[in-house]
Scaffold this motif. Sequence first.
Motif, PDB file in Angstrom:
ATOM      1  N   LEU A  96       0.856  -1.187   0.000  1.00 15.39           N
ATOM      2  CA  LEU A  96       0.000   0.000   0.000  1.00 15.39           C
ATOM      3  C   LEU A  96       0.887   1.230   0.000  1.00 15.39           C
ATOM      4  O   LEU A  96       1.636   1.469   0.951  1.00 15.39           O
ATOM      5  N   LEU A  97       0.806   2.009  -1.060  1.00 12.82           N
ATOM      6  CA  LEU A  97       1.633   3.204  -1.226  1.00 12.82           C
ATOM      7  C   LEU A  97       0.775   4.450  -1.040  1.00 12.82           C
ATOM      8  O   LEU A  97      -0.317   4.557  -1.605  1.00 12.82           O
ATOM      9  N   SER A  98       1.274   5.395  -0.234  1.00 13.85           N
ATOM     10  CA  SER A  98       0.513   6.631   0.000  1.00 13.85           C
ATOM     11  C   SER A  98       1.373   7.643   0.745  1.00 13.85           C
ATOM     12  O   SER A  98       2.334   7.281   1.440  1.00 13.85           O
ATOM     13  N   GLN A  99       1.017   8.919   0.588  1.00 13.74           N
ATOM     14  CA  GLN A  99       1.644   9.994   1.356  1.00 13.74           C
ATOM     15  C   GLN A  99       0.885  10.254   2.662  1.00 13.74           C
ATOM     16  O   GLN A  99       1.269  11.137   3.428  1.00 13.74           O
ATOM     17  N   ALA A 100      -0.176   9.490   2.904  1.00 17.01           N
ATOM     18  CA  ALA A 100      -0.953   9.667   4.140  1.00 17.01           C
ATOM     19  C   ALA A 100      -0.103   9.289   5.356  1.00 17.01           C
ATOM     20  O   ALA A 100       0.696   8.353   5.298  1.00 17.01           O
ATOM     21  N   LEU A 103      -3.506   5.236   8.138  1.00 19.39           N
ATOM     22  CA  LEU A 103      -4.504   4.591   7.295  1.00 19.39           C
ATOM     23  C   LEU A 103      -5.847   5.312   7.338  1.00 19.39           C
ATOM     24  O   LEU A 103      -6.564   5.380   6.334  1.00 19.39           O
ATOM     25  N   GLU A 104      -6.195   5.863   8.502  1.00 20.19           N
ATOM     26  CA  GLU A 104      -7.501   6.496   8.668  1.00 20.19           C
ATOM     27  C   GLU A 104      -7.698   7.692   7.742  1.00 20.19           C
ATOM     28  O   GLU A 104      -8.834   8.114   7.473  1.00 20.19           O
ATOM     29  N   ALA A 105      -6.618   8.266   7.231  1.00 17.67           N
ATOM     30  CA  ALA A 105      -6.713   9.447   6.370  1.00 17.67           C
ATOM     31  C   ALA A 105      -7.020   9.094   4.917  1.00 17.67           C
ATOM     32  O   ALA A 105      -7.361   9.964   4.118  1.00 17.67           O
ATOM     33  N   ILE A 106      -6.929   7.813   4.562  1.00 17.88           N
ATOM     34  CA  ILE A 106      -7.095   7.397   3.166  1.00 17.88           C
ATOM     35  C   ILE A 106      -8.574   7.302   2.807  1.00 17.88           C
ATOM     36  O   ILE A 106      -9.361   6.659   3.502  1.00 17.88           O
ATOM     37  N   ARG A 107      -8.965   7.950   1.710  1.00 18.46           N
ATOM     38  CA  ARG A 107     -10.362   7.969   1.261  1.00 18.46           C
ATOM     39  C   ARG A 107     -10.565   7.161  -0.032  1.00 18.46           C
ATOM     40  O   ARG A 107     -11.652   6.674  -0.293  1.00 18.46           O
ATOM     41  N   ARG A 108      -9.506   7.006  -0.840  1.00 20.22           N
ATOM     42  CA  ARG A 108      -9.614   6.269  -2.103  1.00 20.22           C
ATOM     43  C   ARG A 108      -8.374   5.408  -2.302  1.00 20.22           C
ATOM     44  O   ARG A 108      -7.255   5.843  -2.006  1.00 20.22           O
ATOM     45  N   VAL A 109      -8.605   4.208  -2.830  1.00 20.64           N
ATOM     46  CA  VAL A 109      -7.502   3.287  -3.124  1.00 20.64           C
ATOM     47  C   VAL A 109      -7.580   2.902  -4.595  1.00 20.64           C
ATOM     48  O   VAL A 109      -8.604   2.414  -5.072  1.00 20.64           O
ATOM     49  N   TYR A 110      -6.480   3.124  -5.318  1.00 16.93           N
ATOM     50  CA  TYR A 110      -6.420   2.842  -6.749  1.00 16.93           C
ATOM     51  C   TYR A 110      -5.560   1.607  -7.020  1.00 16.93           C
ATOM     52  O   TYR A 110      -4.528   1.417  -6.380  1.00 16.93           O
ATOM     53  N   GLU A 140      -0.645   3.012 -12.622  1.00 12.57           N
ATOM     54  CA  GLU A 140      -1.250   4.136 -13.345  1.00 12.57           C
ATOM     55  C   GLU A 140      -1.486   5.357 -12.460  1.00 12.57           C
ATOM     56  O   GLU A 140      -1.320   6.503 -12.900  1.00 12.57           O
ATOM     57  N   ALA A 141      -1.866   5.141 -11.196  1.00 10.43           N
ATOM     58  CA  ALA A 141      -2.234   6.259 -10.320  1.00 10.43           C
ATOM     59  C   ALA A 141      -1.076   6.786  -9.486  1.00 10.43           C
ATOM     60  O   ALA A 141      -1.238   7.792  -8.779  1.00 10.43           O
ATOM     61  N   LEU A 142       0.086   6.175  -9.578  1.00 13.54           N
ATOM     62  CA  LEU A 142       1.177   6.539  -8.665  1.00 13.54           C
ATOM     63  C   LEU A 142       1.628   7.980  -8.825  1.00 13.54           C
ATOM     64  O   LEU A 142       2.040   8.616  -7.850  1.00 13.54           O
ATOM     65  N   GLN A 143       1.557   8.521 -10.037  1.00 14.34           N
ATOM     66  CA  GLN A 143       2.019   9.893 -10.265  1.00 14.34           C
ATOM     67  C   GLN A 143       1.160  10.925  -9.541  1.00 14.34           C
ATOM     68  O   GLN A 143       1.564  12.085  -9.384  1.00 14.34           O
ATOM     69  N   HIS A 144      -0.031  10.512  -9.095  1.00 14.20           N
ATOM     70  CA  HIS A 144      -0.942  11.460  -8.433  1.00 14.20           C
ATOM     71  C   HIS A 144      -0.853  11.396  -6.906  1.00 14.20           C
ATOM     72  O   HIS A 144      -1.483  12.216  -6.228  1.00 14.20           O
ATOM     73  N   LEU A 145      -0.089  10.458  -6.355  1.00 15.82           N
ATOM     74  CA  LEU A 145      -0.050  10.309  -4.893  1.00 15.82           C
ATOM     75  C   LEU A 145       0.574  11.507  -4.199  1.00 15.82           C
ATOM     76  O   LEU A 145       0.192  11.853  -3.075  1.00 15.82           O
ATOM     77  N   GLU A 147       0.127  14.504  -4.998  1.00 18.56           N
ATOM     78  CA  GLU A 147      -0.808  15.626  -5.062  1.00 18.56           C
ATOM     79  C   GLU A 147      -1.891  15.563  -3.992  1.00 18.56           C
ATOM     80  O   GLU A 147      -2.511  16.576  -3.681  1.00 18.56           O
ATOM     81  N   ASP A 148      -2.132  14.373  -3.429  1.00 19.47           N
ATOM     82  CA  ASP A 148      -3.256  14.199  -2.511  1.00 19.47           C
ATOM     83  C   ASP A 148      -2.901  13.132  -1.474  1.00 19.47           C
ATOM     84  O   ASP A 148      -2.698  11.968  -1.821  1.00 19.47           O
ATOM     85  N   SER A 149      -2.831  13.507  -0.224  1.00 17.14           N
ATOM     86  CA  SER A 149      -2.451  12.571   0.839  1.00 17.14           C
ATOM     87  C   SER A 149      -3.618  11.716   1.314  1.00 17.14           C
ATOM     88  O   SER A 149      -3.456  10.901   2.221  1.00 17.14           O
ATOM     89  N   THR A 150      -4.803  11.884   0.700  1.00 17.80           N
ATOM     90  CA  THR A 150      -5.944  11.055   1.094  1.00 17.80           C
ATOM     91  C   THR A 150      -6.144   9.874   0.142  1.00 17.80           C
ATOM     92  O   THR A 150      -7.105   9.126   0.287  1.00 17.80           O
ATOM     93  N   ILE A 151      -5.260   9.727  -0.834  1.00 18.35           N
ATOM     94  CA  ILE A 151      -5.387   8.606  -1.768  1.00 18.35           C
ATOM     95  C   ILE A 151      -4.205   7.653  -1.596  1.00 18.35           C
ATOM     96  O   ILE A 151      -3.143   8.027  -1.092  1.00 18.35           O
ATOM     97  N   ALA A 152      -4.433   6.408  -2.004  1.00 18.78           N
ATOM     98  CA  ALA A 152      -3.401   5.379  -1.920  1.00 18.78           C
ATOM     99  C   ALA A 152      -3.484   4.503  -3.158  1.00 18.78           C
ATOM    100  O   ALA A 152      -4.461   4.555  -3.913  1.00 18.78           O
ATOM    101  N   ALA A 153      -2.456   3.706  -3.363  1.00 18.16           N
ATOM    102  CA  ALA A 153      -2.441   2.782  -4.482  1.00 18.16           C
ATOM    103  C   ALA A 153      -1.842   1.460  -4.029  1.00 18.16           C
ATOM    104  O   ALA A 153      -0.965   1.425  -3.154  1.00 18.16           O
ATOM    105  N   ILE A 154      -2.339   0.390  -4.615  1.00 14.90           N
ATOM    106  CA  ILE A 154      -1.774  -0.934  -4.366  1.00 14.90           C
ATOM    107  C   ILE A 154      -0.843  -1.250  -5.532  1.00 14.90           C
ATOM    108  O   ILE A 154      -1.265  -1.293  -6.685  1.00 14.90           O
TER     109      ILE A 154
END
Length: 279
Positions: A96-100, A103-110, A140-145, A147-154
């Motif tokens: 799970l990759l994210s700038q959050a 975990l509680e801050a994550i709203r969307r997972v791509y 695909e979504a990693l370049q946007h992480l 920009e937004d600390s509420t999103i994550a990617a697997i």
Amino acid sequence: MTTAIAHLGPSGTYAEAAALIFTKGFVTETAQEAILCPYPSIAQTMEAVAQGEAQLAVVPIENSIEGSVTMTMDALWRLDKLQIRQSLVLPIDHALLSQASQLEAIRRVYSHPQALAQCQQWLDIHLPKAQRIATHSTTEALQHLDEDSTIAAIASQRAAQLYNLPILNCPLNDYPDNCTRFLVLGLDPSPGGTHTSLAFSVQANQPGVLLKPLQVFAERSINMSRIESRPTKRSLGDYVFFVDLEADARLAKTQAALAELSTCTETLKTFGSYNVVSP
């Protein structure tokens, strides 16, 4: 001579990792140069070889948790001049990759639908309220992480290193022995191997219509390691059957089985014999 090897991109996908493993052996064996060429979808990856843009393609065909990759199967039936050169099994550990910060801050997972499905129990427990959004690939979504600390990617741990992204948790997959089988495809058949793949359609949807094709292999003691159906897309209830055999098409009994199979099927497509490699 340089060989172009197509794979699902952007950089950092598991398909690219499989392509890198294959390329290392390919370069050593053939003494040729090779370049990796990312494509935005599995179908486009395979079409690149069919249309001569690339000489080889590496695509996923089956996962130990979620089963077959239907996009690959459908394209293989449609692009029937493609031949399987090799099969490669790759262990998969999702991260799970994210700038959050938590975990509680994550709203969307791509992620790719296969990756989301392979981690659904973990997501249900740890991120039950997060929206799951399917993408064409795990990267695909990693370049946007950033920009937004509420999103994550697997994605993979390798992808985290390539994109300089923090890993919040790893591994995520619901079952520890998660692995994906990839196919190396080209226009030329391989010399042979331990497995043979084929697909066929039948003339009518009626009782016993599948019995005769299966008897062809049973009578010759040829083991089927996999059989699966896909809709022909012509009408409801009309299917194509994909079969993997533990046999080499060069053997006389395999050739006899395929010759008889052609008499009791509507359309028969053979994708070649090949070896299965586990790095």
